[in-house]
Design an enzyme around this catalytic site. Structure first.
Site, PDB file in Angstrom:
ATOM      1  CG  HIS A 215      31.069  39.168  31.677  1.00  0.00           C
ATOM      2  ND1 HIS A 215      31.335  39.392  30.546  1.00  0.00           N
ATOM      3  CD2 HIS A 215      30.786  38.091  31.877  1.00  0.00           C
ATOM      4  CE1 HIS A 215      31.564  38.344  30.083  1.00  0.00           C
ATOM      5  NE2 HIS A 215      31.215  37.150  30.869  1.00  0.00           N
ATOM      6  CB  ALA A 216      25.641  38.692  29.969  1.00  0.00           C
ATOM      7  CG  HIS A 245      25.261  32.436  25.480  1.00  0.00           C
ATOM      8  ND1 HIS A 245      25.919  31.498  24.778  1.00  0.00           N
ATOM      9  CD2 HIS A 245      25.890  32.313  26.531  1.00  0.00           C
ATOM     10  CE1 HIS A 245      26.970  31.091  25.413  1.00  0.00           C
ATOM     11  NE2 HIS A 245      26.881  31.603  26.638  1.00  0.00           N
ATOM     12  CD  GLU A 246      24.658  34.804  29.906  1.00  0.00           C
ATOM     13  OE1 GLU A 246      24.509  33.983  30.905  1.00  0.00           O
ATOM     14  OE2 GLU A 246      25.778  34.992  29.134  1.00  0.00           O
ATOM     15  CG  HIS A 249      24.645  29.389  30.499  1.00  0.00           C
ATOM     16  ND1 HIS A 249      25.568  28.338  30.537  1.00  0.00           N
ATOM     17  CD2 HIS A 249      25.140  30.354  29.991  1.00  0.00           C
ATOM     18  CE1 HIS A 249      26.636  28.597  29.702  1.00  0.00           C
ATOM     19  NE2 HIS A 249      26.409  30.210  29.590  1.00  0.00           N
ATOM     20  CD  GLU A 273      30.070  29.205  28.279  1.00  0.00           C
ATOM     21  OE1 GLU A 273      29.597  30.040  27.278  1.00  0.00           O
ATOM     22  OE2 GLU A 273      29.970  29.608  29.334  1.00  0.00           O
ATOM     23  CG  HIS A 376      39.406  34.202  30.223  1.00  0.00           C
ATOM     24  ND1 HIS A 376      39.135  35.421  29.752  1.00  0.00           N
ATOM     25  CD2 HIS A 376      38.223  33.334  30.535  1.00  0.00           C
ATOM     26  CE1 HIS A 376      37.717  35.394  29.423  1.00  0.00           C
ATOM     27  NE2 HIS A 376      37.218  34.258  29.770  1.00  0.00           N
ATOM     28  CE1 TYR A 386      33.844  30.900  27.477  1.00  0.00           C
ATOM     29  CE2 TYR A 386      36.131  30.641  28.343  1.00  0.00           C
ATOM     30  CZ  TYR A 386      34.748  31.019  28.506  1.00  0.00           C
ATOM     31  OH  TYR A 386      34.467  31.811  29.871  1.00  0.00           O
TER      32      TYR A 386
END
Length: 477
Positions: A215-216, A245-246, A249, A273, A376, A386
């Site tokens: 999981h990234a 996306h990563e 962060h 996010e 979750h 989210y």
């Protein structure tokens, strides 16, 4: 919590014929099959793993309620929503206000998708005037419908749809090359290049000699220069977007790592996010042309059919919005004790039916605990972040596009290679959590409130198209 997470991670269901599937196996079917019987088998099979969780889950909630009250909060919901610099009631009211602004777009998309699925499957599977059964939407939780794109939209021509996976293969990009491309995006905005340690210590390719969680994820390990991502990169469009996306962060970490450690986080838990998702909106045909991945003719073909791009994005980006509300709305009632133990599953489906227009494809057993099928819930991970990210990313995007003087449809705007946009973005990121989130939000957008207006502006061509397609259909559920 540890036991619940382990139950989820090792979840596996076997059928009478001896065939057994884990989540990955069931997802292969849900994501790709068009056979309603196989889809129902996979959907119901995975939900068997939730049944044994119920007692442990309620005990975890009981302990959490006690602990939150010991800390001076009214309960777990009050604790969870205390980090938004406003009362929990005020915050939740604000969340619902924005959803009402976005809902007409979701309703139009739901109406069209239901109509197309009815044409494909027939009345026996999905009726044209009610809720959509959850197992035929191409995702285990019906939180994204992007895997049924081909059933609900046909591009005006083959050339109008850019195949980024094919481009990655034709350009012979390695996994590290894909990360370099994303780094270059941030450098083009004025950010500093990543330290050598990032490239030495990150995980880009799945190791052959050991199991890892693929999981990234992005990591800020020493509040200085030890920034890393951990990801088993596949050479496809999905991972190309995920890498951007990563790195969102990573560059957020880079921007606020000069602050005292207590402020080294996003302005609220949705900001991180949202910043990652913001970059994904700039992966436009114009961006791909600047990279040299498509030529002028391919670019013109791509922008000639905006519905192709917007439909693909909406089936993920719009569809997920009501889903991001449901989890914490369900939990807030469970935390407060407003729902009896034997009604937990009924409440879950009442919320899904009300917000998503999605229903269980078969009657649920008395002992079903379908919320447990989503990580979750047993993992006790808050989900409202989210929702915030999905709303804020469009406000960030529209604001930056306005600042750089972009004149055209919002979905065609990219902030790539624009230091002016980068400077404004860096200024906001550098605040970390040192100010109330509304102050950081205002730094970038000029306003202090969440709004659905930017989403509506972004998808306005799609909304017009959907309204035309839905003429004569009975929408709603």
């Amino acid at each position: 919590k540890a036991e619940l997470s382990a139950m989820y991670g090792s979840g596996r269901h076997c059928f009478e014929d001896g065939t057994c599937y884990d989540l990955e196996g069931f997802e292969q079917i849900i994501d790709n099959s068009r056979n309603p019987e196989d889809l129902l088998m996979a959907w119901s099979g995975w939900r068997e793993i939730g049944k044994p969780m119920k007692e442990k889950y309620l005990r975890m909630v009981e302990i959490g309620e006690m602990g939150s009250k010991d800390l001076g909060f009214e309960g777990l919901s009050d604790l969870w929503f205390s980090k938004y610099d406003m009362s929990s009631d005020e915050f939740l009211s604000d969340v619902d206000r924005v959803w009402e602004e976005v809902k007409p777009l979701y309703d139009a998309l739901h109406c069209h998708v239901r109509g197309e699925l009815n044409e494909f499957y027939g009345d026996e599977v999905v009726k044209n005037d009610g809720m959509i059964p959850a197992h035929i939407l191409g995702n285990m939780w019906a939180q994204s419908w992007s895997n049924i794109y081909d059933l609900v939209y046909e591009p005006s021509s083959v050339d109008a749809s850019i195949n980024l996976t094919q481009i990655i293969q034709e350009e012979n990009l390695s996994e590290v090359d894909m990360v370099r491309v994303a780094e270059d995006f941030f450098v083009s905005l004025g950010f500093e290049r990543l330290a050598d340690t990032f490239w030495e210590r990150s995980l880009f390719v799945k190791p052959r000699d050991r199991d890892v969680t693929c999981h990234a994820s992005a990591w800020n390990l020493d509040s200085e220069e030890d920034l890393r991502i951990k990801m088993c990169i596949q050479k496809n469009e999905e991972d190309f977007v995920t890498i951007h996306h990563e790195l969102g962060h990573i560059f957020y970490y880079q921007a606020y790592n000069h602050l005292p450690s207590i402020y080294e986080s996003g302005a609220n838990d949705g900001f991180h996010e949202a910043v990652g998702d913001l970059l994904s909106l700039s992966i436009t045909p114009a961006y791909l042309k600047e990279l040299g991945y498509i030529n002028e003719e391919q670019y013109l073909d791509a922008i000639s059919d905006p519905i192709s791009l917007l439909m693909k994005q909406a089936l993920e980006g719009i569809v997920v919005i009501p889903w991001t509300l449901i989890l914490d709305k369900w939990r807030s009632q469970v935390f407060s004790g407003d729902v009896e133990a034997d009604q937990l599953n009924n409440l879950w489906w009442e919320l899904r039916e009300s917000y998503q227009g999605v229903k269980a494809p078969i009657a649920r057993d008395y002992d079903a605990f379908d919320p447990g099928a989503k990580y979750h819930i047993p993992g006790n991970t808050p989900y409202t972040r989210y929702y915030l990210a999905r709303i804020m990313q469009y406000q960030f995007h529209e604001s930056l596009c306005n600042d750089i003087g972009f004149d055209g449809p919002l979905h065609e705007c990219t902030i790539y290679n624009n230091p002016e946009a980068g400077e404004k973005l860096k200024s906001m990121l550098a605040l970390g959590s040192s100010v109330p989130w509304q102050d950081a939000f205002e730094e970038l957008t000029g306003v202090r409130e969440l709004s659905g207006e930017s989403i509506i502006n972004y998808y306005s061509p799609l909304k017009e198209w959907l309204d035309e397609k839905n003429e004569g259909r009975q929408c709603g559920w």
